[in-house]
Design an enzyme around this catalytic site. Sequence first.
Site, short mmCIF file in Angstrom:
data_model
loop_
_atom_site.label_atom_id
_atom_site.label_comp_id
_atom_site.label_asym_id
_atom_site.label_seq_id
_atom_site.Cartn_x
_atom_site.Cartn_y
_atom_site.Cartn_z
N PRO A 88 -3.68 -11.59 18.34
CA PRO A 88 -4.40 -11.84 19.61
C PRO A 88 -5.84 -12.29 19.39
O PRO A 88 -6.47 -12.88 20.26
CB PRO A 88 -4.34 -10.49 20.35
CG PRO A 88 -4.04 -9.48 19.31
CD PRO A 88 -3.29 -10.18 18.23
N CYS A 111 4.19 13.32 -7.17
CA CYS A 111 3.41 14.26 -7.99
C CYS A 111 2.42 13.50 -8.85
O CYS A 111 2.79 12.55 -9.56
CB CYS A 111 4.36 15.07 -8.90
SG CYS A 111 3.46 16.16 -10.04
N HIS A 136 0.83 -1.22 0.00
CA HIS A 136 0.00 0.00 0.00
C HIS A 136 0.85 1.26 0.00
O HIS A 136 0.38 2.33 0.36
CB HIS A 136 -0.95 -0.01 1.21
CG HIS A 136 -1.99 -1.07 1.13
ND1 HIS A 136 -2.52 -1.68 2.25
CD2 HIS A 136 -2.55 -1.69 0.07
CE1 HIS A 136 -3.41 -2.59 1.87
NE2 HIS A 136 -3.44 -2.63 0.55
N1 APR Z 1 -0.15 -7.80 17.78
C1 APR Z 1 -0.58 -8.49 16.69
N2 APR Z 1 -1.78 -8.24 16.09
C2 APR Z 1 -2.56 -7.30 16.64
C3 APR Z 1 -2.18 -6.55 17.79
C4 APR Z 1 -0.91 -6.84 18.35
N3 APR Z 1 -0.47 -6.19 19.44
N4 APR Z 1 -3.19 -5.68 18.08
C5 APR Z 1 -4.15 -5.88 17.17
N5 APR Z 1 -3.79 -6.85 16.31
C6 APR Z 1 -4.52 -7.40 15.16
C7 APR Z 1 -6.03 -7.29 15.26
O1 APR Z 1 -6.57 -8.42 15.95
C8 APR Z 1 -6.42 -7.30 13.78
O2 APR Z 1 -6.57 -8.63 13.31
O3 APR Z 1 -4.16 -6.62 14.04
C9 APR Z 1 -5.22 -6.66 13.09
C10 APR Z 1 -5.48 -5.25 12.60
O4 APR Z 1 -6.46 -5.36 11.58
P1 APR Z 1 -6.74 -4.10 10.64
O5 APR Z 1 -6.82 -2.86 11.46
O6 APR Z 1 -7.87 -4.48 9.74
O7 APR Z 1 -5.39 -3.96 9.79
P2 APR Z 1 -5.02 -4.63 8.42
O8 APR Z 1 -5.47 -6.05 8.37
O9 APR Z 1 -3.57 -4.37 8.21
O10 APR Z 1 -5.87 -3.74 7.37
C11 APR Z 1 -5.61 -3.96 6.02
O11 APR Z 1 -7.04 -2.05 5.53
O12 APR Z 1 -7.74 0.10 5.93
C12 APR Z 1 -6.94 -0.69 5.12
O13 APR Z 1 -5.05 0.03 3.93
C13 APR Z 1 -5.48 -0.30 5.22
O14 APR Z 1 -3.52 -1.72 5.07
C14 APR Z 1 -4.78 -1.56 5.70
C15 APR Z 1 -5.77 -2.66 5.29
#
Ligand code: APR
Length: 247
Positions: free
Chosen positions: A214, A126, A118
């Site tokens: 977690p 630009c 991403h």
């Molecule tokens: N250690 C490991 N995992 C964790 C921790 C931690 N301390 N705290 C939270 N999590 C986990 C949550 O349980 C969840 O499954 O991290 C994950 C975060 O999920 P999202 O916020 O959905 O992040 P992500 O999966 O990277 O989102 C993908 O969505 O909004 C778009 O572009 C953005 O790259 C992002 C994409």
Amino acid sequence: MNIYQEAAKQIVDSHYCVAFTGAGISVESGIPPFRGRNGLWNKYDPKTFEIEYFLQDTARAWEIIRDIFYDLFGHVLPNTAHYALAEMEQRGLLKSVITQNIDNLHKDAGNTDVYEFHGSLKQIICMNCGQKVNVAQVDMNHLPPTCFTCGGLMKPDVVFFGEAIPQYAASKSIDASQKADCMILIGTTGTVAPANTLPSRAKAGGTTIIEINPDPSEYTDRITDIFIQDNATRAMEHLMEAIDELI
Ligand code: APR
């Protein structure tokens, strides 16, 4: 054999291990996730990060991006989990990191083969001529920034909703997912396409999937072989200890 010893054996015995990371790996560096408890999308409207909105209300969009990603999180540091992946690369146990994160923390920790699916907040680009500059050169009191070369509008070099994935990151990530015989998923819900197809693509090719989170994700019951239900830093500490016992 406990779950860490199982995961360590898979990694040590693998020929091509890759990591696939999401926002969760950076939570213990102080960056909230997007979803779940205190997720960013609970506070900010994801619409703000759609390319249409950026083009319609550029000044406002840049202010929100500055407030969240540069003021709030612009000075965060890698945590134990990031450094563990860098150590794994140095020891020849990890080939590359495919990350959905835009925080640059894997490169800051020392990983050299990082595919930023991403993009990254570290640069701005630009929209007219494609010129990229380090975001440190941007005067955040005079937004939106314009291109030094052609005067065009500049945006963070990240993928907004509605934009294409950078070609280099896409092709390298697909290649790594196909070559991997072991993939470590860390901190991702697995909810956003097309990034979320990479682990399934790997699994379809026979890759062993180790997951650290977690909470269960979209992958846990579907493709995960070894589920380490813990925070990234503690899990990676125990995993490195188990690897040290093996080699
Ligand atoms: N250690 C490991 N995992 C964790 C921790 C931690 N301390 N705290 C939270 N999590 C986990 C949550 O349980 C969840 O499954 O991290 C994950 C975060 O999920 P999202 O916020 O959905 O992040 P992500 O999966 O990277 O989102 C993908 O969505 O909004 C778009 O572009 C953005 O790259 C992002 C994409």
